[in-house]
Write an enzyme that holds these catalytic residues in place. Structure first.
Site, PDB file in Angstrom:
ATOM      1  N   GLU A  29       4.538  17.443  -3.572  1.00 42.12           N
ATOM      2  CA  GLU A  29       4.788  16.704  -2.332  1.00 42.12           C
ATOM      3  C   GLU A  29       6.293  16.579  -2.092  1.00 42.12           C
ATOM      4  O   GLU A  29       7.022  16.081  -2.954  1.00 42.12           O
ATOM      5  CB  GLU A  29       4.148  15.322  -2.437  1.00 42.12           C
ATOM      6  CG  GLU A  29       2.643  15.387  -2.624  1.00 42.12           C
ATOM      7  CD  GLU A  29       2.070  14.152  -3.291  1.00 42.12           C
ATOM      8  OE1 GLU A  29       2.815  13.165  -3.476  1.00 42.12           O
ATOM      9  OE2 GLU A  29       0.886  14.182  -3.680  1.00 42.12           O
ATOM     10  N   LEU A  58      -0.505  15.383   0.393  1.00 43.44           N
ATOM     11  CA  LEU A  58      -0.490  14.260  -0.545  1.00 43.44           C
ATOM     12  C   LEU A  58      -1.870  14.199  -1.211  1.00 43.44           C
ATOM     13  O   LEU A  58      -2.754  13.466  -0.779  1.00 43.44           O
ATOM     14  CB  LEU A  58      -0.178  12.964   0.201  1.00 43.44           C
ATOM     15  CG  LEU A  58       0.304  11.758  -0.615  1.00 43.44           C
ATOM     16  CD1 LEU A  58       0.927  10.724   0.311  1.00 43.44           C
ATOM     17  CD2 LEU A  58      -0.806  11.134  -1.423  1.00 43.44           C
ATOM     18  N   GLU A  60      -2.915  14.828  -5.243  1.00 45.17           N
ATOM     19  CA  GLU A  60      -2.526  15.258  -6.589  1.00 45.17           C
ATOM     20  C   GLU A  60      -3.572  16.169  -7.224  1.00 45.17           C
ATOM     21  O   GLU A  60      -3.231  17.149  -7.902  1.00 45.17           O
ATOM     22  CB  GLU A  60      -2.286  14.029  -7.477  1.00 45.17           C
ATOM     23  CG  GLU A  60      -0.992  13.276  -7.184  1.00 45.17           C
ATOM     24  CD  GLU A  60      -1.093  12.373  -5.964  1.00 45.17           C
ATOM     25  OE1 GLU A  60      -2.216  12.220  -5.429  1.00 45.17           O
ATOM     26  OE2 GLU A  60      -0.058  11.827  -5.544  1.00 45.17           O
ATOM     27  N   GLN A  82       4.872  13.014  -7.923  1.00 38.43           N
ATOM     28  CA  GLN A  82       6.046  12.188  -7.598  1.00 38.43           C
ATOM     29  C   GLN A  82       6.266  11.030  -8.566  1.00 38.43           C
ATOM     30  O   GLN A  82       7.403  10.682  -8.876  1.00 38.43           O
ATOM     31  CB  GLN A  82       5.930  11.663  -6.168  1.00 38.43           C
ATOM     32  CG  GLN A  82       6.172  12.741  -5.123  1.00 38.43           C
ATOM     33  CD  GLN A  82       6.403  12.174  -3.738  1.00 38.43           C
ATOM     34  OE1 GLN A  82       6.034  11.035  -3.450  1.00 38.43           O
ATOM     35  NE2 GLN A  82       7.006  12.969  -2.873  1.00 38.43           N
ATOM     36  N   PHE A  83       5.198  10.414  -9.029  1.00 35.35           N
ATOM     37  CA  PHE A  83       5.291   9.352 -10.034  1.00 35.35           C
ATOM     38  C   PHE A  83       4.090   9.491 -10.970  1.00 35.35           C
ATOM     39  O   PHE A  83       2.969   9.728 -10.520  1.00 35.35           O
ATOM     40  CB  PHE A  83       5.280   7.959  -9.389  1.00 35.35           C
ATOM     41  CG  PHE A  83       6.514   7.651  -8.592  1.00 35.35           C
ATOM     42  CD1 PHE A  83       7.624   7.072  -9.191  1.00 35.35           C
ATOM     43  CD2 PHE A  83       6.572   7.970  -7.246  1.00 35.35           C
ATOM     44  CE1 PHE A  83       8.765   6.798  -8.452  1.00 35.35           C
ATOM     45  CE2 PHE A  83       7.706   7.696  -6.494  1.00 35.35           C
ATOM     46  CZ  PHE A  83       8.815   7.112  -7.100  1.00 35.35           C
ATOM     47  N   ALA A  84       4.336   9.284 -12.270  1.00 36.14           N
ATOM     48  CA  ALA A  84       3.266   9.464 -13.243  1.00 36.14           C
ATOM     49  C   ALA A  84       2.092   8.524 -12.990  1.00 36.14           C
ATOM     50  O   ALA A  84       0.964   8.827 -13.364  1.00 36.14           O
ATOM     51  CB  ALA A  84       3.803   9.255 -14.661  1.00 36.14           C
ATOM     52  N   HIS A 129       4.440   2.891 -10.161  1.00 31.92           N
ATOM     53  CA  HIS A 129       5.628   3.732 -10.204  1.00 31.92           C
ATOM     54  C   HIS A 129       6.370   3.599 -11.525  1.00 31.92           C
ATOM     55  O   HIS A 129       7.452   4.151 -11.684  1.00 31.92           O
ATOM     56  CB  HIS A 129       6.573   3.377  -9.058  1.00 31.92           C
ATOM     57  CG  HIS A 129       6.025   3.708  -7.705  1.00 31.92           C
ATOM     58  ND1 HIS A 129       4.991   3.015  -7.144  1.00 31.92           N
ATOM     59  CD2 HIS A 129       6.358   4.667  -6.815  1.00 31.92           C
ATOM     60  CE1 HIS A 129       4.716   3.530  -5.949  1.00 31.92           C
ATOM     61  NE2 HIS A 129       5.524   4.533  -5.736  1.00 31.92           N
TER      62      HIS A 129
END
Length: 326
Positions: A29, A58, A60, A82-84, A129
């Site tokens: 993304e 968007l 995952e 973008q964030f785990a 996040h």
């Protein structure tokens, strides 16, 4: 050698890998024209175009599912989540497919892909996040998990991950992205997956850590020497799965004491597995129970309490002194 931070070092590795091998593609993304939420993919779209730097919806699960198909057909996708905290949505694709193809096909097919994801707390981000869930992937057979701690090993480990024939989870401690700079060699280099490094030599106690937690661990080791005259050996794990138990066991057999430091939740965390390996292979050398200094078994708290959640040098120092005085 050039001085650079971790964000630049990871970006450099992507430029180098894509230049060297046309099968390497980047997808995720906002990784294209927007150059990534943390600007890790800066310059890639302008240099390699939209057939090799692919902006995705968007979704995952769609990113990882598409990458698995690409890898099976000969490409080497490097996916950015973008964030785990959002990679749970793609966990099904990783666990049920990416991790199993080698075994499912008895070695005829492998999945040479990398999932990159910034993880961990320390930047005052909101819920989802700041999570540190490497233990979930370490518990999944068929996946390798690596976590760099600085710019030089970040670049080298990413090259190793991209060259690996199997799926690799590459967790990036985002609190370290721009925390400090160090020299990174001009020539491309790799680090073997599955091998730890001794970040600081010592003889009195072993400290094991990785990722962003390595910095407070090293700080605590310096304070131990200055204030207590204790020489701590610090091991940077670098690979979470399969981790380098031999280096840890050798060190503990020398020092007789050990503290494990990580920011992930304590229960069933990486520290628990490290302690189990020490008990199996160095129990008779121990002078004290192995101690853990970790995050807590709760969601990472909001801004004002975030620092209290993370292991800092003071907590590591307290853990070391309790172990030394046992």
């Amino acid at each position: 050698m050039a001085q650079m931070n971790m964000a630049k070092a990871i970006n450099l590795a992507l430029h180098e890998a894509m230049t060297k091998d046309k099968k390497v593609i980047v997808m995720g993304e906002d990784v294209g024209q927007d150059e990534g939420v943390f600007r890790i993919t800066e310059g890639l779209h302008a240099k390699f175009g939209d057939t090799r730097v692919i902006d995705t919806p968007l979704a995952e699960s769609g990113i990882i599912g598409t990458a698995i198909g690409m890898a099976l057909y000969g490409l080497k996708p490097v996916c950015e989540i973008q964030f785990a905290g959002f990679d749970y949505y793609n966990y099904h694709q990783l666990e049920s497919h990416a991790a199993r193809f080698r075994n499912r096909t008895r070695g005829r097919l492998t999945v040479p892909m990398v999932m990159r994801a910034p993880y961990g707390a320390g930047i005052r981000a909101i819920e989802h996040h700041s999570e540190s869930r490497e233990a979930i992937y370490a518990h999944t057979p068929g996946l390798k998990v690596v976590i760099p701690s600085g710019p030089r090993n970040a670049r080298a480990l990413l090259h190793s991950a991209i060259q690996d024939p199997d799926p690799v989870i590459y967790y990036e401690p985002k609190a370290v992205y721009r925390l400090f700079k160090e020299e990174v060699p001009d020539a491309m280099e790799t680090l073997p997956i599955g091998q730890a490094q001794i970040a600081r030599k010592g003889k009195d106690i072993t400290l094991v850590s990785y990722g962003a937690s390595l910095r407070p661990t090293l700080e605590a080791a310096e304070l131990l020497e200055e204030e207590d005259g204790v020489h701590a050996e610090v091991i940077d794990l670098l690979t979470i799965s399969p981790f380098d138990a031999a280096t840890i066991v050798d060190s503990v057999r020398k020092t007789g004491r050990c503290v494990v430091v990580h920011e992930g939740p304590r229960t069933c965390g990486i520290g628990a597995e490290i302690i189990a390996r020490i008990n199996e292979n160095a129990f008779l050398y121990l002078e004290a129970p192995v101690k853990r200094v970790t995050g807590f078994d709760c969601q990472v708290p909001y801004f004002s309490k975030e620092r209290a959640y993370l292991p800092d040098a003071e907590r590591v120092l307290d853990g070391c002194r309790a172990t030394l005085s046992f």
